[in-house]
Write a protein that holds these residues in place. Structure first.
Motif, PDB file in Angstrom:
ATOM      1  N   LYS A 282       1.010  -1.184   0.003  1.00  0.00           N
ATOM      2  CA  LYS A 282       0.146  -0.100  -0.043  1.00  0.00           C
ATOM      3  C   LYS A 282       0.952   1.071   0.032  1.00  0.00           C
ATOM      4  O   LYS A 282       2.005   1.305   0.416  1.00  0.00           O
ATOM      5  N   ALA A 725      -5.313   2.891   1.118  1.00  0.00           N
ATOM      6  CA  ALA A 725      -5.223   1.654   0.743  1.00  0.00           C
ATOM      7  C   ALA A 725      -4.622   1.364  -0.351  1.00  0.00           C
ATOM      8  O   ALA A 725      -4.760  -0.024  -0.890  1.00  0.00           O
ATOM      9  N   TYR A 726      -4.548   2.549  -1.321  1.00  0.00           N
ATOM     10  CA  TYR A 726      -4.119   2.012  -2.843  1.00  0.00           C
ATOM     11  C   TYR A 726      -2.567   2.196  -3.037  1.00  0.00           C
ATOM     12  O   TYR A 726      -1.869   2.054  -2.052  1.00  0.00           O
ATOM     13  N   ASN A 727      -2.246   1.681  -4.045  1.00  0.00           N
ATOM     14  CA  ASN A 727      -0.768   1.434  -4.368  1.00  0.00           C
ATOM     15  C   ASN A 727       0.087   2.722  -4.393  1.00  0.00           C
ATOM     16  O   ASN A 727      -0.603   3.974  -4.134  1.00  0.00           O
ATOM     17  N   ASP A 776     -11.697  -2.581   0.253  1.00  0.00           N
ATOM     18  CA  ASP A 776     -12.019  -1.139   0.294  1.00  0.00           C
ATOM     19  C   ASP A 776     -13.550  -1.168   0.418  1.00  0.00           C
ATOM     20  O   ASP A 776     -14.123  -0.280   1.140  1.00  0.00           O
TER      21      ASP A 776
END
Length: 825
Positions: A282, A725-727, A776
């Motif tokens: 993350k 929570a994303y890259n 998510d």
């Protein structure tokens, strides 16, 4: 009599229908079925034979399970023929490969082995390739040596050369990924005993002298081997040999320590057991570090290139140099959560102490004579990109160009695919957004003098140097942001000759002899097909803008016809390209689908990917959504999709308009578009819905939570609900890192605003999504439950990743979307 007339009328209609098929009636079942059966398969993967006589491409006109390789001989009947296995095996790969200076030989890798192709046409066309290696180990990245007598390639992270004449194989580097073991040091006692023994016994002294002399003679007779260098577990990347064979450059990458990887459970499996899919880390997770080295073979030294002298290497971004007053976190015990209006943050960015930033050095790109080497350097925080000249002897760097962006540097910037040396071997070309748009520049590596070759409110999106290095071939959107055309321009700049004429997108593959264009072309309501354009009517003709020797240039010839009759039977709309004023004075481009009988209802489609364009004049990658919009328009809906802030194709300021606040200007652009529909298209302000996937799903959530009185219903597909929570690669560019810029993340993440939901919300998500994780939606679900919201639902798809594959999943999803709009608008 009345019944008879009616019957005759029916007979007449049936008879006419048998002669002319009625227009296709759109349904969700129809438009979401397997595209290759319902629409047809467009050609892809275009490449030329080395003699420029044959075009190869992937195609599937027979509706088989997978695409096959086809070819068209351009001088023959131009009929597509399927390529047989034998011929297919002998062909070079569609992309990749390196030519020698005269373009008579081509090196390439195929399935881990190396091949050499003689490109000079003979009586029977181009000869079969010569296989250079046939090993279990993989050989890769082949290039010609400076004198073009050898092939330089990589095997097991080391460089080798293969002499094309003698076949001699030579290892150039000896990079060992292990750790060098230090020799054991004898104790004081052992040292004393050995000295004492040699002093006491003559025979031991004579034997030792004889052994030492033998070892000396043995070492003298050994061939010279490359210097052994231990990497201490670091990974070797991009080893390069200089044209003169003296220097090897390479990077050593140390893996991140303590970076936790997320896991995505897969429930519907062949084994019958739940299986874990490895996903990604993350944003903000520890990342790898990189060092760049120069191996001087002549001096037998390997030393790192210092980055301390890079101008601005310790510069902090603006956000990290300022301190603002923290805003308290909303009370977690408050079941209602934060109100829509209140700002949400637990702290402002913390001030940082300036330190040397991590960077990655790419290249070098050498001049053909080996006199100059240029490296392209990017900061890990992506605020800087430097182009610098490297002196391999001293390992010193000299600045040629610096592009600084307080948001993030564009991916259209300089890279090995869009940079290189001109024929004078002193002039280096590259792309830069220095004036706000991606344009072509040159710099003299001796003097540092820079020249801007293209200019204007458009983007140079691709650049290719001609074989003789006298011209550039460019793809730009200068005619219109929604069109792509192919141009030729002298390397000194000046007039650009437009080589393509068809309105829409022209994805060009230039023939090796540069006399023909294989064009993958599409228009708004016409899917991709393959076209051929001859740039010369005869070998000596010169290309001009529209005429050759006073004659009108022949139009492109269509080579493929991929569409099914059923698909062609429907009158697909050509959506109107409209411009909409934004509240800050900017212009928003959109595609408008106008129904024949408007019902006062409207739907906004929000495209995904963030940096992507959809308000254009070519066949959208969102072809299913395009068909769905036609279905909605048939039902009386007005449909609009816009290129909101951060969409591609409109320059730097538009691209970075969401920096530190996703769900800011990108959302207000959609709100302004909705209000424009009310003012200009007769839409009922209380009957507007929106939907979109991925980034479009995120915007849908932000709209439904923070502007609940604008949109009555929304469908959020595979949405990001919390950017933390994303890259890292995507998110950190826009929002920095969550522990360093908490404010940016909290005002950009829908989960913090869920209490604002008033309208009806549909959420759809694949459960094996390794891009935007199903977690998510699970977290947002729990948030909505705790907030006691009731006007929402979640549809889960157990076998789908981020991009759906199964037609039944597409059908189910879009039936739910249509039902939402039909019932709630």
């Amino acid at each position: 009599m009345k019944q008879l007339i009616t019957g005759l009328g029916c007979l007449l209609i049936i008879n006419v229908s048998a002669q002319t098929p009625p227009p296709t009636q759109l349904t969700v079942e129809k438009i979401m079925q397997d595209p290759k059966v319902w629409i047809g398969t467009a050609p892809s993967g275009i490449f030329w034979s080395e003699d420029s006589k044959t075009i190869y491409f992937n195609w599937n006109p027979t509706k088989a399970k997978g695409d096959s390789l086809y070819k068209i001989t351009v001088s023959g009947d131009q009929k597509p023929l399927k390529v047989g296995p034998t011929e297919r095996y002998t062909l070079p790969p569609a992309t990749g490969g390196i030519y020698n200076r005269t373009h008579t030989l081509k090196l390439y890798e195929k399935e881990g082995d190396l091949f050499l192709l003689d490109c000079k046409p003979g009586k029977n066309g181009v000869s079969a390739p010569r296989q250079l290696t046939n090993t279990v180990e993989r050989e890769s990245n082949p290039v010609f040596s400076g004198d073009e007598q050898k092939v330089v390639f990589t095997r097991s992270n080391n460089l080798f050369t293969l002499h094309l004449g003698t076949g001699e194989l030579t290892q150039v580097t000896n990079l060992d990924t292990g750790t060098k073991k230090a020799p054991s040091k004898p104790s004081e006692q052992e040292t004393w005993l050995k000295r004492d023994q040699l002093a006491l016994f003559e025979v031991l002294r004579e034997r030792k002298a004889k052994k030492d002399e033998g070892e000396k003679i043995s070492k003298t007779g050994q061939p010279k081997r490359p210097k052994q260098f231990y990497t201490d577990g670091r990974t070797v990347q991009n080893p390069h040999l200089s044209p003169d064979g003296r220097f090897v450059t390479f990077s050593l990458v140390k893996a991140a320590q303590g970076a936790k990887t997320a896991i995505v459970p897969s429930y519907v499996t062949e084994s019958g057991f739940t299986e874990d899919l490895t996903a990604r880390t993350k944003v903000g997770a520890p990342f790898s570090s990189s060092e760049f080295y120069v191996y001087d073979i002549q001096r037998d030294t390997i030393q790192a290139v210092s980055t301390k002298s890079i101008p601005g290497i310790m510069d902090l971004p603006d956000y990290a140099r300022t301190i603002t007053t923290p805003v308290p976190v909303p009370d977690s015990s408050n079941r209602r959560g934060p109100s829509v209006a209140e700002p949400v943050a637990d702290s402002a960015p913390k001030p940082k102490k300036p330190t040397e930033r991590n960077v990655t050095l790419n290249g070098p790109i050498w001049s053909e004579n080996g006199q100059y080497a240029v490296v392209i350097i990017r900061a890990f925080d992506n605020k800087d990109r430097w182009i610098m000249r490297l002196d391999p002897v001293t390992r010193q760097l000299k600045l040629l160009d610096r592009q600084r962006d307080e948001a993030w540097v564009s991916s259209l910037g300089a890279s090995a695919n869009s940079s290189g040396f001109l024929a004078d071997q002193r002039t280096f070309y590259f792309l830069s957004e220095a004036d706000g748009y991606s344009h072509l520049y040159t710099v003299n590596v001796e003097t540092g003098a820079k020249t801007q070759l293209t200019k204007g409110k458009f983007e140079v999106q691709q650049v290719q140097l001609s074989n003789d290095k006298k011209f550039f071939y460019l793809t730009t959107n200068e005619v219109h942001p929604g069109e792509q055309h192919f141009y030729r321009m002298a390397v000194t700049g000046g007039e650009r000759i437009k080589l393509t004429t068809m309105t829409g997108a022209n994805d060009v593959t230039l023939s090796p002899d540069e006399t023909k264009l294989a064009i993958r072309y599409s228009y708004s309501n016409k899917p991709w097909e393959l076209f051929l354009l001859n740039l010369r009517a005869a070998p000596n003709d010169q290309v001009t803008t529209h005429k050759r020797r006073g004659k009108t240039a022949p139009p492109p010839v269509q080579l493929t016809h991929s569409l099914t009759p059923e698909f062609q039977a429907y009158p697909w709309r050509d959506p109107a390209l409209v411009t909409i004023p934004a509240r800050d004075g900017q212009t928003i481009y959109g595609r408008l689908y106008k129904p024949a009988n408007p019902n006062g209802k409207a739907v906004l489609f929000v495209h995904g990917a963030g940096y992507l364009q959809n308000a254009h004049k070519w066949w959208s990658q969102y072809f299913r959504e395009y068909m769905f919009h036609n279905l909605l328009a048939d039902k009386g809906y007005t449909v609009l999709d816009i290129d909101y802030r951060a969409s591609a194709g409109y320059g730097r300021d538009w691209r970075t308009g969401i920096y530190r606040h996703m769900g800011g200007k990108d959302l207000t652009d959609n709100i302004d578009a909705a209000q424009w529909l009310v003012k200009t298209q007769g839409i009922d302000a209380k009957r507007i819905g929106l939907y979109g996937g991925s980034y479009g799903g995120f915007i849908t959530l932000m709209a439904m939570f923070t502007t609940p009185d604008v949109f009555a219903a929304g469908a959020a597909l595979r949405p990001v609900t919390d950017w933390a929570a994303y890259n890292h690669g995507y998110t950190a560019n826009i929002l920095n890192e969550p522990y360093a810029d908490t404010l940016a993340y909290q005002r950009s993440s829908p989960i913090y605003f869920a209490n604002g939901l008033k309208g009806h919300l549909l959420i759809c998500h694949g459960m094996v999504d390794v891009n935007v994780h199903y977690q998510d939606v699970v977290r947002l679900t729990q948030r909505l439950i705790e907030l006691r919201k009731e006007n929402w639902e979640v549809a889960s798809y157990p076998v789908e990743d981020h991009a759906f594959v199964e037609p039944t999943s597409w059908m189910d999803e879009y039936k739910r979307i249509l039902k939402l709009f039909e019932e709630r608008l």
